[in-house]
Design a protein around this motif. Structure first.
Motif, PDB file in Angstrom:
ATOM      1  N   LYS A  36     -13.209 -30.478   4.910  1.00 33.20           N
ATOM      2  CA  LYS A  36     -14.239 -29.735   3.922  1.00 33.20           C
ATOM      3  C   LYS A  36     -13.760 -28.631   2.964  1.00 33.20           C
ATOM      4  CE  LYS A  36     -18.194 -30.672   6.661  1.00 33.20           C
ATOM      5  NZ  LYS A  36     -19.507 -30.002   7.709  1.00 33.20           N
ATOM      6  N   LEU A  37     -12.715 -28.057   3.813  1.00 31.76           N
ATOM      7  CA  LEU A  37     -12.128 -26.699   2.916  1.00 31.76           C
ATOM      8  C   LEU A  37     -11.289 -27.509   1.799  1.00 31.76           C
ATOM      9  CD1 LEU A  37     -11.173 -23.980   2.870  1.00 31.76           C
ATOM     10  CD2 LEU A  37      -9.504 -24.253   4.512  1.00 31.76           C
ATOM     11  N   ALA A  38     -10.566 -28.595   2.068  1.00 26.39           N
ATOM     12  CA  ALA A  38      -9.795 -29.172   0.965  1.00 26.39           C
ATOM     13  C   ALA A  38     -10.627 -29.895  -0.060  1.00 26.39           C
ATOM     14  CB  ALA A  38      -8.984 -30.362   1.584  1.00 26.39           C
ATOM     15  N   LEU A  39     -11.919 -30.284   0.282  1.00 21.72           N
ATOM     16  CA  LEU A  39     -12.828 -30.720  -0.849  1.00 21.72           C
ATOM     17  C   LEU A  39     -13.318 -29.431  -1.522  1.00 21.72           C
ATOM     18  CD1 LEU A  39     -14.867 -33.533   1.275  1.00 21.72           C
ATOM     19  CD2 LEU A  39     -13.692 -33.872  -0.810  1.00 21.72           C
ATOM     20  N   SER A  40     -13.451 -28.553  -1.018  1.00 20.45           N
ATOM     21  CA  SER A  40     -13.943 -27.452  -1.729  1.00 20.45           C
ATOM     22  C   SER A  40     -13.061 -26.905  -2.931  1.00 20.45           C
ATOM     23  CB  SER A  40     -14.199 -26.057  -0.728  1.00 20.45           C
ATOM     24  OG  SER A  40     -13.045 -25.280  -0.365  1.00 20.45           O
ATOM     25  N   PHE A  41     -11.729 -27.087  -2.867  1.00 17.91           N
ATOM     26  CA  PHE A  41     -10.894 -26.799  -3.826  1.00 17.91           C
ATOM     27  C   PHE A  41     -10.803 -27.685  -5.215  1.00 17.91           C
ATOM     28  CE2 PHE A  41      -8.710 -24.997   0.060  1.00 17.91           C
ATOM     29  CZ  PHE A  41      -9.187 -23.628  -0.253  1.00 17.91           C
ATOM     30  N   ILE A  42     -11.570 -29.040  -4.865  1.00 16.27           N
ATOM     31  CA  ILE A  42     -11.508 -29.966  -5.915  1.00 16.27           C
ATOM     32  C   ILE A  42     -12.557 -29.666  -6.879  1.00 16.27           C
ATOM     33  CG2 ILE A  42     -11.659 -32.332  -6.503  1.00 16.27           C
ATOM     34  CD1 ILE A  42     -10.202 -32.846  -3.814  1.00 16.27           C
ATOM     35  N   GLU A  43     -12.453 -29.302  -7.967  1.00 12.69           N
ATOM     36  CA  GLU A  43     -13.551 -29.066  -9.063  1.00 12.69           C
ATOM     37  C   GLU A  43     -14.335 -30.526  -9.263  1.00 12.69           C
ATOM     38  OE1 GLU A  43     -13.799 -26.118 -10.167  1.00 12.69           O
ATOM     39  OE2 GLU A  43     -12.442 -25.004  -8.859  1.00 12.69           O
ATOM     40  N   LEU A  44     -15.229 -30.246  -9.975  1.00  9.77           N
ATOM     41  CA  LEU A  44     -16.371 -31.111 -10.705  1.00  9.77           C
ATOM     42  C   LEU A  44     -15.290 -32.249 -11.498  1.00  9.77           C
ATOM     43  CD1 LEU A  44     -19.439 -29.254 -11.259  1.00  9.77           C
ATOM     44  CD2 LEU A  44     -19.017 -30.903  -9.445  1.00  9.77           C
ATOM     45  N   ASP A  45     -14.566 -31.745 -12.028  1.00 12.94           N
ATOM     46  CA  ASP A  45     -13.637 -32.813 -13.086  1.00 12.94           C
ATOM     47  C   ASP A  45     -12.404 -33.174 -12.351  1.00 12.94           C
ATOM     48  OD1 ASP A  45     -11.957 -30.525 -12.651  1.00 12.94           O
ATOM     49  OD2 ASP A  45     -11.665 -30.124 -14.695  1.00 12.94           O
ATOM     50  N   GLY A  46     -12.288 -33.058 -11.083  1.00 15.73           N
ATOM     51  CA  GLY A  46     -11.411 -33.905  -9.912  1.00 15.73           C
ATOM     52  C   GLY A  46     -10.226 -32.877 -10.066  1.00 15.73           C
ATOM     53  N   LYS A  47     -10.092 -31.872 -10.775  1.00 14.30           N
ATOM     54  CA  LYS A  47      -8.729 -31.125 -10.532  1.00 14.30           C
ATOM     55  C   LYS A  47      -8.953 -29.857  -9.729  1.00 14.30           C
ATOM     56  CE  LYS A  47      -7.768 -32.386 -15.320  1.00 14.30           C
ATOM     57  NZ  LYS A  47      -7.361 -32.178 -16.775  1.00 14.30           N
ATOM     58  N   ILE A  48      -7.609 -29.398  -9.472  1.00 13.05           N
ATOM     59  CA  ILE A  48      -7.836 -28.261  -8.590  1.00 13.05           C
ATOM     60  C   ILE A  48      -6.907 -26.904  -9.464  1.00 13.05           C
ATOM     61  CG2 ILE A  48      -6.554 -27.371  -6.353  1.00 13.05           C
ATOM     62  CD1 ILE A  48      -6.567 -30.128  -5.408  1.00 13.05           C
ATOM     63  N   LYS A  49      -7.653 -25.821  -9.402  1.00 11.62           N
ATOM     64  CA  LYS A  49      -6.879 -24.934  -9.869  1.00 11.62           C
ATOM     65  C   LYS A  49      -5.419 -24.500  -9.352  1.00 11.62           C
ATOM     66  CE  LYS A  49     -11.285 -22.361 -10.839  1.00 11.62           C
ATOM     67  NZ  LYS A  49     -12.010 -21.115 -10.323  1.00 11.62           N
ATOM     68  N   PRO A  50      -4.424 -24.365 -10.155  1.00  7.17           N
ATOM     69  CA  PRO A  50      -3.159 -23.931  -9.814  1.00  7.17           C
ATOM     70  C   PRO A  50      -2.908 -22.846  -8.791  1.00  7.17           C
ATOM     71  CG  PRO A  50      -3.241 -24.267 -12.276  1.00  7.17           C
ATOM     72  CD  PRO A  50      -4.638 -24.163 -11.494  1.00  7.17           C
ATOM     73  N   SER A  51      -3.798 -21.868  -8.864  1.00  4.82           N
ATOM     74  CA  SER A  51      -3.894 -21.033  -7.813  1.00  4.82           C
ATOM     75  C   SER A  51      -4.377 -21.482  -6.298  1.00  4.82           C
ATOM     76  CB  SER A  51      -4.964 -19.697  -7.860  1.00  4.82           C
ATOM     77  OG  SER A  51      -6.052 -20.055  -8.176  1.00  4.82           O
ATOM     78  N   GLN A  52      -5.186 -22.646  -6.275  1.00  6.41           N
ATOM     79  CA  GLN A  52      -5.628 -23.197  -4.952  1.00  6.41           C
ATOM     80  C   GLN A  52      -4.951 -24.499  -4.480  1.00  6.41           C
ATOM     81  OE1 GLN A  52      -8.318 -21.600  -3.550  1.00  6.41           O
ATOM     82  NE2 GLN A  52      -8.207 -20.266  -5.342  1.00  6.41           N
ATOM     83  N   ILE A  53      -3.824 -24.888  -5.423  1.00  4.49           N
ATOM     84  CA  ILE A  53      -3.024 -26.135  -4.978  1.00  4.49           C
ATOM     85  C   ILE A  53      -2.601 -25.979  -3.334  1.00  4.49           C
ATOM     86  CG2 ILE A  53      -1.176 -27.520  -5.381  1.00  4.49           C
ATOM     87  CD1 ILE A  53      -2.034 -27.449  -8.331  1.00  4.49           C
ATOM     88  N   GLU A  54      -1.918 -24.772  -3.256  1.00  2.35           N
ATOM     89  CA  GLU A  54      -1.070 -24.477  -1.860  1.00  2.35           C
ATOM     90  C   GLU A  54      -2.240 -24.570  -0.631  1.00  2.35           C
ATOM     91  OE1 GLU A  54       1.733 -21.494   0.389  1.00  2.35           O
ATOM     92  OE2 GLU A  54       1.189 -21.043  -1.575  1.00  2.35           O
ATOM     93  N   LYS A  55      -3.302 -23.816  -0.846  1.00  2.00           N
ATOM     94  CA  LYS A  55      -4.335 -23.863   0.088  1.00  2.00           C
ATOM     95  C   LYS A  55      -4.978 -25.413   0.234  1.00  2.00           C
ATOM     96  CE  LYS A  55      -5.758 -19.410  -0.997  1.00  2.00           C
ATOM     97  NZ  LYS A  55      -7.067 -18.452  -1.747  1.00  2.00           N
ATOM     98  N   PHE A  56      -5.116 -26.121  -0.879  1.00  2.00           N
ATOM     99  CA  PHE A  56      -5.557 -27.403  -0.689  1.00  2.00           C
ATOM    100  C   PHE A  56      -4.480 -28.489   0.148  1.00  2.00           C
ATOM    101  CE2 PHE A  56      -5.215 -31.769  -2.063  1.00  2.00           C
ATOM    102  CZ  PHE A  56      -6.472 -32.251  -1.782  1.00  2.00           C
ATOM    103  N   GLY A  57      -3.301 -28.118  -0.166  1.00  2.00           N
ATOM    104  CA  GLY A  57      -2.413 -28.888   0.491  1.00  2.00           C
ATOM    105  C   GLY A  57      -2.133 -28.336   2.148  1.00  2.00           C
ATOM    106  N   ASN A  58      -2.426 -27.190   2.457  1.00  2.00           N
ATOM    107  CA  ASN A  58      -2.364 -26.589   3.835  1.00  2.00           C
ATOM    108  C   ASN A  58      -3.337 -27.094   4.479  1.00  2.00           C
ATOM    109  OD1 ASN A  58      -0.121 -25.074   3.194  1.00  2.00           O
ATOM    110  ND2 ASN A  58      -1.126 -23.227   2.748  1.00  2.00           N
ATOM    111  N   ALA A  59      -4.797 -27.253   4.014  1.00  2.00           N
ATOM    112  CA  ALA A  59      -5.733 -27.960   4.587  1.00  2.00           C
ATOM    113  C   ALA A  59      -5.813 -29.258   4.849  1.00  2.00           C
ATOM    114  CB  ALA A  59      -7.035 -27.429   3.628  1.00  2.00           C
ATOM    115  N   ILE A  60      -5.067 -29.993   3.871  1.00  2.00           N
ATOM    116  CA  ILE A  60      -4.787 -31.460   4.396  1.00  2.00           C
ATOM    117  C   ILE A  60      -3.725 -31.541   5.331  1.00  2.00           C
ATOM    118  CG2 ILE A  60      -3.741 -33.479   3.205  1.00  2.00           C
ATOM    119  CD1 ILE A  60      -6.287 -33.205   2.156  1.00  2.00           C
ATOM    120  N   GLN A  61      -2.724 -30.824   5.291  1.00  3.68           N
ATOM    121  CA  GLN A  61      -1.781 -30.805   6.203  1.00  3.68           C
ATOM    122  C   GLN A  61      -2.237 -30.242   7.907  1.00  3.68           C
ATOM    123  OE1 GLN A  61       1.400 -28.092   4.924  1.00  3.68           O
ATOM    124  NE2 GLN A  61       2.541 -29.934   3.851  1.00  3.68           N
TER     125      GLN A  61
END
Length: 146
Positions: A36-61
């Motif tokens: 759910k946390l990883a999903l929260s970093f994906i914007e409506l346009d399907g992109k992730i803000k550069p400042s959130q990419i590391e957090k997204f990757g950490n949640a997936i890991q």
């Protein structure tokens, strides 16, 4: 004792006194939280803000690590077909998470989240049965029979 220390002590007690079924539920809940946390970093346009990419990757890991823990906890000898089926699912979930992590694929994350949600409900029912003894009373609480 600060709030953080009190919370950590509560979590440690919660885990050490949980039944095997409850431990599995806790793992599922942790993986679901991370997806759910990883999903929260994906914007409506399907992109992730550069400042959130590391957090997204950490949640997936973290979700992958939890699913891997579920895999290694299976007792393949005693678990039979159920353990083999769960192993296949866990392997598939981790493959989907790898792909979703690379492509930022919201649908793959939602699929894994949905499946994990269904499985955790089954484990909640199992863990609520009176047959579950606290893990501290079981010789090897890691060998969870699927």
């Amino acid at each position: 004792m600060g709030y953080s220390n009190a919370y950590n002590a509560y979590q440690k007690t919660n885990v050490s006194t949980a039944s095997q079924g409850r431990l599995v539920v806790l793992l599922y809940e942790g993986a679901i939280k991370q997806i759910k946390l990883a999903l929260s970093f994906i914007e409506l346009d399907g992109k992730i803000k550069p400042s959130q990419i590391e957090k997204f990757g950490n949640a997936i890991q973290k979700a992958q690590s939890i699913i891997t823990e579920l895999q290694v906890s299976l007792d393949m000898e005693k678990g039979g077909d159920i353990a083999r089926n769960l192993m296949s699912l866990y392997l598939y979930f981790n493959e989907e998470l790898v792909t979703a992590g690379i492509s930022h694929d919201r649908k793959k994350l939602e699929f894994v989240l949905n499946m994990m949600g269904q499985l955790v409900e089954s484990w909640r029912q199992i863990s609520n049965s009176t047959a579950n003894a606290p893990a501290a009373q079981i010789d090897n609480a890691v060998n969870i029979v699927g």
